[in-house]
Design a protein around this motif. Structure first.
Motif, PDB file in Angstrom:
ATOM      1  N   ARG A  63      -6.465 -16.800   3.181  1.00 17.82           N
ATOM      2  CA  ARG A  63      -6.103 -18.119   3.688  1.00 17.82           C
ATOM      3  C   ARG A  63      -5.395 -18.938   2.633  1.00 17.82           C
ATOM      4  O   ARG A  63      -5.523 -18.692   1.441  1.00 17.82           O
ATOM      5  CB  ARG A  63      -7.326 -18.852   4.204  1.00 17.82           C
ATOM      6  CG  ARG A  63      -8.298 -19.229   3.110  1.00 17.82           C
ATOM      7  CD  ARG A  63      -9.565 -19.822   3.630  1.00 17.82           C
ATOM      8  NE  ARG A  63     -10.404 -18.731   4.108  1.00 17.82           N
ATOM      9  CZ  ARG A  63     -11.521 -18.892   4.768  1.00 17.82           C
ATOM     10  NH1 ARG A  63     -11.962 -20.083   5.022  1.00 17.82           N
ATOM     11  NH2 ARG A  63     -12.220 -17.875   5.182  1.00 17.82           N
ATOM     12  N   SER A  65      -3.859 -23.286   2.274  1.00 16.06           N
ATOM     13  CA  SER A  65      -3.826 -24.594   2.934  1.00 16.06           C
ATOM     14  C   SER A  65      -2.501 -25.282   2.633  1.00 16.06           C
ATOM     15  O   SER A  65      -1.824 -24.965   1.653  1.00 16.06           O
ATOM     16  CB  SER A  65      -5.001 -25.458   2.490  1.00 16.06           C
ATOM     17  OG  SER A  65      -4.963 -25.645   1.098  1.00 16.06           O
ATOM     18  N   LEU A 130      -1.449 -20.557  17.004  1.00 18.95           N
ATOM     19  CA  LEU A 130      -2.254 -21.759  16.807  1.00 18.95           C
ATOM     20  C   LEU A 130      -3.657 -21.500  17.325  1.00 18.95           C
ATOM     21  O   LEU A 130      -3.828 -20.916  18.392  1.00 18.95           O
ATOM     22  CB  LEU A 130      -1.643 -22.937  17.561  1.00 18.95           C
ATOM     23  CG  LEU A 130      -0.202 -23.272  17.210  1.00 18.95           C
ATOM     24  CD1 LEU A 130       0.337 -24.330  18.151  1.00 18.95           C
ATOM     25  CD2 LEU A 130      -0.093 -23.728  15.780  1.00 18.95           C
ATOM     26  N   GLU A 131      -4.646 -21.929  16.580  1.00 15.35           N
ATOM     27  CA  GLU A 131      -6.020 -21.795  17.038  1.00 15.35           C
ATOM     28  C   GLU A 131      -6.333 -22.956  17.967  1.00 15.35           C
ATOM     29  O   GLU A 131      -6.068 -24.107  17.640  1.00 15.35           O
ATOM     30  CB  GLU A 131      -6.975 -21.799  15.844  1.00 15.35           C
ATOM     31  CG  GLU A 131      -8.404 -21.507  16.235  1.00 15.35           C
ATOM     32  CD  GLU A 131      -9.287 -21.339  15.013  1.00 15.35           C
ATOM     33  OE1 GLU A 131     -10.282 -22.068  14.931  1.00 15.35           O
ATOM     34  OE2 GLU A 131      -8.978 -20.496  14.182  1.00 15.35           O
ATOM     35  N   ASN A 132      -6.861 -22.669  19.126  1.00 17.19           N
ATOM     36  CA  ASN A 132      -7.273 -23.691  20.101  1.00 17.19           C
ATOM     37  C   ASN A 132      -6.120 -24.538  20.616  1.00 17.19           C
ATOM     38  O   ASN A 132      -6.231 -25.752  20.752  1.00 17.19           O
ATOM     39  CB  ASN A 132      -8.355 -24.604  19.506  1.00 17.19           C
ATOM     40  CG  ASN A 132      -9.565 -23.827  19.064  1.00 17.19           C
ATOM     41  OD1 ASN A 132      -9.918 -22.818  19.662  1.00 17.19           O
ATOM     42  ND2 ASN A 132     -10.199 -24.275  18.002  1.00 17.19           N
ATOM     43  N   ILE A 135      -1.789 -28.420  18.156  1.00 11.21           N
ATOM     44  CA  ILE A 135      -2.414 -29.143  17.048  1.00 11.21           C
ATOM     45  C   ILE A 135      -1.699 -30.470  16.891  1.00 11.21           C
ATOM     46  O   ILE A 135      -0.521 -30.508  16.534  1.00 11.21           O
ATOM     47  CB  ILE A 135      -2.337 -28.338  15.741  1.00 11.21           C
ATOM     48  CG1 ILE A 135      -3.052 -27.002  15.881  1.00 11.21           C
ATOM     49  CG2 ILE A 135      -2.897 -29.153  14.582  1.00 11.21           C
ATOM     50  CD1 ILE A 135      -2.882 -26.078  14.697  1.00 11.21           C
ATOM     51  N   LEU A 145      -3.562 -28.569   7.047  1.00 12.63           N
ATOM     52  CA  LEU A 145      -3.573 -27.360   7.864  1.00 12.63           C
ATOM     53  C   LEU A 145      -4.096 -26.198   7.029  1.00 12.63           C
ATOM     54  O   LEU A 145      -3.902 -26.166   5.817  1.00 12.63           O
ATOM     55  CB  LEU A 145      -2.162 -27.017   8.359  1.00 12.63           C
ATOM     56  CG  LEU A 145      -1.461 -28.031   9.243  1.00 12.63           C
ATOM     57  CD1 LEU A 145      -0.040 -27.576   9.538  1.00 12.63           C
ATOM     58  CD2 LEU A 145      -2.225 -28.256  10.530  1.00 12.63           C
ATOM     59  N   GLU A 146      -4.763 -25.253   7.692  1.00 15.68           N
ATOM     60  CA  GLU A 146      -5.200 -24.037   7.039  1.00 15.68           C
ATOM     61  C   GLU A 146      -4.559 -22.861   7.748  1.00 15.68           C
ATOM     62  O   GLU A 146      -4.546 -22.808   8.980  1.00 15.68           O
ATOM     63  CB  GLU A 146      -6.720 -23.915   7.084  1.00 15.68           C
ATOM     64  CG  GLU A 146      -7.236 -22.719   6.332  1.00 15.68           C
ATOM     65  CD  GLU A 146      -8.745 -22.660   6.334  1.00 15.68           C
ATOM     66  OE1 GLU A 146      -9.334 -22.992   5.293  1.00 15.68           O
ATOM     67  OE2 GLU A 146      -9.308 -22.289   7.379  1.00 15.68           O
ATOM     68  N   ARG A 148      -4.508 -18.675   8.122  1.00 19.88           N
ATOM     69  CA  ARG A 148      -5.286 -17.464   7.871  1.00 19.88           C
ATOM     70  C   ARG A 148      -4.520 -16.270   8.409  1.00 19.88           C
ATOM     71  O   ARG A 148      -3.925 -16.341   9.491  1.00 19.88           O
ATOM     72  CB  ARG A 148      -6.634 -17.530   8.575  1.00 19.88           C
ATOM     73  CG  ARG A 148      -7.549 -18.569   8.028  1.00 19.88           C
ATOM     74  CD  ARG A 148      -8.862 -18.544   8.738  1.00 19.88           C
ATOM     75  NE  ARG A 148      -9.683 -19.653   8.292  1.00 19.88           N
ATOM     76  CZ  ARG A 148     -10.983 -19.678   8.405  1.00 19.88           C
ATOM     77  NH1 ARG A 148     -11.625 -18.681   8.953  1.00 19.88           N
ATOM     78  NH2 ARG A 148     -11.656 -20.717   7.968  1.00 19.88           N
ATOM     79  N   ARG A 158      -2.655 -17.408  11.643  1.00 22.39           N
ATOM     80  CA  ARG A 158      -3.274 -18.365  12.561  1.00 22.39           C
ATOM     81  C   ARG A 158      -3.368 -19.725  11.855  1.00 22.39           C
ATOM     82  O   ARG A 158      -3.856 -19.810  10.740  1.00 22.39           O
ATOM     83  CB  ARG A 158      -4.647 -17.906  12.985  1.00 22.39           C
ATOM     84  CG  ARG A 158      -5.257 -18.811  14.051  1.00 22.39           C
ATOM     85  CD  ARG A 158      -6.674 -18.434  14.387  1.00 22.39           C
ATOM     86  NE  ARG A 158      -6.740 -17.097  14.938  1.00 22.39           N
ATOM     87  CZ  ARG A 158      -7.878 -16.416  15.043  1.00 22.39           C
ATOM     88  NH1 ARG A 158      -9.009 -16.947  14.637  1.00 22.39           N
ATOM     89  NH2 ARG A 158      -7.891 -15.211  15.559  1.00 22.39           N
ATOM     90  N   VAL A 160      -4.747 -23.670  11.820  1.00 21.52           N
ATOM     91  CA  VAL A 160      -5.780 -24.559  12.331  1.00 21.52           C
ATOM     92  C   VAL A 160      -5.726 -25.874  11.533  1.00 21.52           C
ATOM     93  O   VAL A 160      -5.380 -25.859  10.362  1.00 21.52           O
ATOM     94  CB  VAL A 160      -7.178 -23.905  12.240  1.00 21.52           C
ATOM     95  CG1 VAL A 160      -7.557 -23.610  10.813  1.00 21.52           C
ATOM     96  CG2 VAL A 160      -8.228 -24.741  12.917  1.00 21.52           C
ATOM     97  N   ARG A 161      -6.021 -26.960  12.197  1.00 20.33           N
ATOM     98  CA  ARG A 161      -6.067 -28.263  11.527  1.00 20.33           C
ATOM     99  C   ARG A 161      -7.412 -28.406  10.825  1.00 20.33           C
ATOM    100  O   ARG A 161      -8.459 -28.059  11.388  1.00 20.33           O
ATOM    101  CB  ARG A 161      -5.897 -29.386  12.559  1.00 20.33           C
ATOM    102  CG  ARG A 161      -5.931 -30.754  11.929  1.00 20.33           C
ATOM    103  CD  ARG A 161      -5.771 -31.852  12.966  1.00 20.33           C
ATOM    104  NE  ARG A 161      -5.941 -33.129  12.303  1.00 20.33           N
ATOM    105  CZ  ARG A 161      -5.307 -34.219  12.644  1.00 20.33           C
ATOM    106  NH1 ARG A 161      -4.460 -34.206  13.645  1.00 20.33           N
ATOM    107  NH2 ARG A 161      -5.518 -35.330  11.989  1.00 20.33           N
TER     108      ARG A 161
END
Length: 163
Positions: A63, A65, A130-132, A135, A145-146, A148, A158, A160-161
């Motif tokens: 990962r 950031s 994008l996760e979920n 964003i 943001l991260e 991975r 991927r 994710v915020r």
């Protein structure tokens, strides 16, 4: 007294003539800065994919950031909405050359149309997702943001915020 009145009238006239040009410059500056932020996001994703191996468990995945900053201040146009989204899920008419694993930075300037800037995947073999879902990004500042590198049927970066 007449000179003062004429000077004020001339200043107001010059200001009125220059305002549309100033607004265009602010819009162009904002679009350019958002393009720079997508370039930074692409480089971070590319660096992660180049230096790491995708794994199935997101907790064990490599990962990195990144902080994405929305342009603010006098030289930038006000932004109503700023988000990362999948092009198929937005009402934006995305460019035809977007691949399946592409993400777009969607934004709307105050009283303007919705625009998008593509965030291309690092390579043809590595996707970006994008996760979920979409964003939402802070339109008046910075958003963390991260990224991975996970294995989702193939290597995928991927995003994710982070709070």
């Amino acid at each position: 007294m007449i000179r003062v009145v004429l000077t004020v009238l001339l200043a107001v006239a010059l200001l009125a003539v220059s305002m549309p040009t100033l607004e265009d410059a602010r819009t162009d500056t904002t679009a350019e800065r958002l393009g720079t932020e997508t370039d930074r996001l692409e480089r971070a994703a590319g660096g992660l994919a180049a230096d790491s191996v995708a794994v199935g468990d997101p907790d064990l995945a490599a990962r990195t950031s990144l902080v994405v900053s929305a342009p603010t201040g006098f030289a930038a146009a006000p932004i109503d909405r700023l988000a990362l989204a999948n092009p198929s899920r937005t009402e934006v008419a995305a460019a035809d050359r977007l691949s399946e694993g592409t993400v777009v930075l969607v934004y709307r300037l105050r009283h303007g149309p919705i625009r998008s800037v593509p965030v291309a995947p690092p390579t043809d073999a590595v996707g970006i997702s994008l996760e979920n879902g979409p964003i939402e990004l802070d339109s008046g500042g910075a958003t963390g943001l991260e990224l991975r590198l996970v294995d989702e049927g193939g290597p995928t970066v991927r995003i994710v915020r982070v709070a």
